[in-house]
Scaffold this motif. Structure first.
Motif: not given
Length: 161
Positions: A132-137, A141-146, A148-152
């Protein structure tokens, strides 16, 4: 004085001899045997008293020896009873200690299982939280939505899995 007159000496000597013989006879035949009998009786009484005292002393010594023996036996018996009681109490304490050790070991095992479960749950939560934190960061930072599977996948790669 008639005692100093030489003419009266023979009758005085005669009566002196008669009186001496009568007194000698009375003393030697009556007084001395009675006195000797009394002395002999006293000697016999003293001897019997000494013998009785010796018997009483021997009886007393025997009674003291028996008393000391019974006292030693009683002490030995008391020591044996104390040792037996001590052994019983030690056995009971050891039994109780082993029971408590078993109970404590069971509680420790349960606590370790609970800790492992909590740890696994915490690690799972950390992974989810890190995702969750990686997704938000990345989103900030980039302004794009990542996704949850990619962040995991990225978090798993960073953890070394």
């Amino acid at each position: 004085m008639p005692q100093l007159d030489v003419n009266t000496w023979p009758p005085q000597l005669f009566w002196l001899a008669v009186t001496f013989l009568v007194l000698y006879f009375i003393i030697s035949k009556i007084v001395i045997p009675r006195t000797g009998g009394v002395i002999e009786g006293r000697k016999n009484q003293i001897d019997s008293d000494l013998a009785a005292a010796q018997r009483f002393k021997a009886d007393t010594d025997k009674a003291v020896a028996e008393y000391e023996k019974s006292l030693a036996d009683a002490r030995s018996n008391a020591h044996g009873i104390a040792q037996e009681t001590r052994n019983k109490l030690n056995a009971e304490v050891d039994k109780e200690r082993s029971t408590l050790d078993g109970q404590l070991a069971a509680k420790i095992a349960e606590a370790e299982k609970a800790i492992q479960a909590t740890r696994a749950k915490a690690l799972a939560s950390v992974t989810d939280l890190a995702t969750d934190i990686a997704t938000e960061i990345v989103g900030k930072l980039t302004g794009t939505n990542v996704s949850a599977a990619d962040a995991a996948k990225a978090v798993a790669k960073a953890q070394g899995n």
